[in-house]
Enzyme design. Sequence first.
Site, short mmCIF file in Angstrom:
data_model
loop_
_atom_site.label_atom_id
_atom_site.label_comp_id
_atom_site.label_asym_id
_atom_site.label_seq_id
_atom_site.Cartn_x
_atom_site.Cartn_y
_atom_site.Cartn_z
N GLY A 51 -0.35 -6.44 -7.27
CA GLY A 51 0.44 -6.19 -8.48
C GLY A 51 -0.40 -5.58 -9.59
CG ASP A 85 -4.26 -4.78 2.75
OD1 ASP A 85 -4.68 -3.90 1.99
OD2 ASP A 85 -4.13 -5.97 2.40
CD GLU A 143 -2.83 -1.14 0.16
OE1 GLU A 143 -3.52 -0.14 -0.08
OE2 GLU A 143 -2.88 -2.16 -0.54
CE LYS A 152 -6.31 -6.93 0.51
NZ LYS A 152 -4.89 -7.30 0.36
P1 NDP Z 1 -0.81 4.03 -6.06
O1 NDP Z 1 -0.31 4.77 -4.88
O2 NDP Z 1 0.17 3.35 -6.95
O3 NDP Z 1 -1.67 5.01 -6.98
C1 NDP Z 1 -2.69 5.83 -6.46
C2 NDP Z 1 -3.19 6.74 -7.56
O4 NDP Z 1 -4.32 7.44 -7.05
C3 NDP Z 1 -2.17 7.78 -8.00
O5 NDP Z 1 -2.30 7.98 -9.39
C4 NDP Z 1 -2.62 9.03 -7.23
O6 NDP Z 1 -2.34 10.22 -7.91
C5 NDP Z 1 -4.13 8.83 -7.22
N1 NDP Z 1 -4.75 9.54 -6.09
C6 NDP Z 1 -4.56 9.31 -4.78
N2 NDP Z 1 -5.30 10.19 -4.06
C7 NDP Z 1 -5.95 10.97 -4.94
C8 NDP Z 1 -6.86 12.05 -4.81
N3 NDP Z 1 -7.24 12.50 -3.63
N4 NDP Z 1 -7.33 12.62 -5.94
C9 NDP Z 1 -6.96 12.16 -7.15
N5 NDP Z 1 -6.10 11.15 -7.34
C10 NDP Z 1 -5.61 10.55 -6.24
O7 NDP Z 1 -1.89 3.00 -5.52
P2 NDP Z 1 -2.25 1.55 -6.10
O8 NDP Z 1 -2.51 1.63 -7.54
O9 NDP Z 1 -1.28 0.55 -5.59
O10 NDP Z 1 -3.60 1.24 -5.30
C11 NDP Z 1 -4.82 1.85 -5.65
C12 NDP Z 1 -5.97 1.17 -4.92
O11 NDP Z 1 -5.98 -0.22 -5.27
C13 NDP Z 1 -5.87 1.20 -3.39
O12 NDP Z 1 -7.18 1.26 -2.86
C14 NDP Z 1 -5.25 -0.14 -3.06
O13 NDP Z 1 -5.58 -0.57 -1.76
C15 NDP Z 1 -5.91 -1.00 -4.09
N6 NDP Z 1 -5.21 -2.23 -4.43
C16 NDP Z 1 -3.90 -2.19 -4.78
C17 NDP Z 1 -3.24 -3.33 -5.15
C18 NDP Z 1 -1.80 -3.34 -5.56
O14 NDP Z 1 -1.28 -4.41 -5.86
N7 NDP Z 1 -1.12 -2.20 -5.63
C19 NDP Z 1 -3.93 -4.62 -5.15
C20 NDP Z 1 -5.34 -4.56 -4.78
C21 NDP Z 1 -5.94 -3.39 -4.43
P3 NDP Z 1 -1.06 11.11 -7.54
O15 NDP Z 1 0.10 10.18 -7.73
O16 NDP Z 1 -1.12 12.21 -8.52
O17 NDP Z 1 -1.24 11.52 -6.12
N1 HSE Z 2 -0.99 -4.16 -0.33
C1 HSE Z 2 -1.86 -5.23 -0.68
C2 HSE Z 2 -1.10 -6.54 -0.53
C3 HSE Z 2 -2.34 -5.06 -2.08
O1 HSE Z 2 0.11 -6.53 -0.32
O2 HSE Z 2 -1.72 -7.59 -0.60
C4 HSE Z 2 -3.55 -5.88 -2.34
O3 HSE Z 2 -4.65 -5.41 -1.65
#
Ligand code: NDP
Ligand code: HSE
Length: 435
Positions: A305, A202, A191, A206
Amino acid sequence: MSLEPLGIGMIGYGTVGSGVAALLRDQAELYAARVGRPIELRRVLVRNPAKAAAAGADAALVTNDPDAFFATDMDILVEVAGGKGVIGDYVRRALRDGVHMVTANKSLLAADGPELFALAREHRAAIAFEASCAGGIPCLTALQFGLMANRVQGLYGILNGTCNYILTEMTRSGKTYADALCEAQHKGYAEADPTLDVSGADAAQKLAILASLAFGVKLDEADVPTVGIDTLELEDARFGAELGYDIKLLAIAERTPGSDRVSANVQPCFIHRDQLLAQVTGPMNALSVYGHAVGHTLYYGAGAGRLPTASAVVSDVLNLAAGWYPAAFGAMALTPDRQPDARLVAPADLRSRFYLRLNALDAAGTVAQVTRVLGDRDISISAVLQHEVDANRFVPLVVTTHAAPHGAVEDATARIEALDCVEQKVRLVRIVDMP
Ligand code: NDP
Ligand code: HSE
């Protein structure tokens, strides 16, 4: 193909968002053929457009202006930003406009799920959230639809890829906790704030979502007592291994047989290395579900991922586009807004096996004193382990128990810590025997 394109607005272009955009772009023809209409990514909202551009976003689609974003004609909002505050406001705004939502955001759903599901229903919108639990594994679809005929008896999950990756690297490759965490962050599993991963929060979010669906109750994160891997000592993993166990961060929810009470916990646990869940290594996730009719089913795959998570998000988009999912969401009482509050088992009443490691004086009568404390509380010992050392020194003494109430074991632990022949805190780890 004669239908109008389906418009998507997406909040977030990080690990998951960039994967969603790539799938929608690279598989456009396949998806259009599957659902009978093209899917069009029309706008992307981020805070920092330069970062999104560096991640490959089409600059013409990206904005940091929420009003410009919400002025876009969209049928589905894909929320892959994370967090609860302003992101929760955006989600409510879209739902009030009757826009369907796809989200990967377990923290938002674990905290405000019932309210958001009810809001969606009120405005004839649907919320699809497969990516919120166990990344790419379609376990919510299995629980909600595939296992609908069952009364679920228990869920046993490895639900955090970051923790599983760290534990695997530490126990199998001898890496330090800090190095393994750093690698998990670089690989995009963690995260934005990795304390959410390693503290167990986390996985607890879930589990709250999964258990609500599995047992047909309202259960939130606060109902899930949680211990993370950040408190773990490698010495325990080594002693566990001697006894045939692997250590895993397990998310467990069970229904008490013959009652409607449920328990839900997240904590590092020992499971015997012959169990299927013990074979789940690296960032992979798995969920064992026990249904009264089907028996044991197991779901395994990448829990985090870029493309694995995007797979779940885009599948939700396609299920909404095809029309069956909004109909099912509207018609069925599957989400927690339509369910009663969970009746929880008191933590002290939870029965389990336990591992205790104490630092005990290697002298006559020590083991007798320790076993008396356990015996007085009706706690039966399963194994005792101590390595040979010079006498009259404090040495690790490991005791495993048969199933006993957690409250009795905690009470015994406090009494053992008070013995003169024991120094330091007793380390307590739950041992899980699958049904
Ligand atoms: P990242 O930190 O990689 O990306 C987050 C994105 O959201 C960035 O583009 C950021 O923009 C944007 N963002 C955050 N806050 C705001 C806001 N207030 N307004 C507009 N844009 C915003 O996160 P992830 O892609 O890893 O995760 C995204 C979601 O998916 C989370 O809820 C996470 O728990 C969930 N998730 C992630 C997984 C993973 O493997 N990474 C797996 C399963 C679920 P900026 O950079 O410009 O701030
Ligand atoms: N941070 C989370 C993990 C991403 O490591 O499993 C999926 O929710």
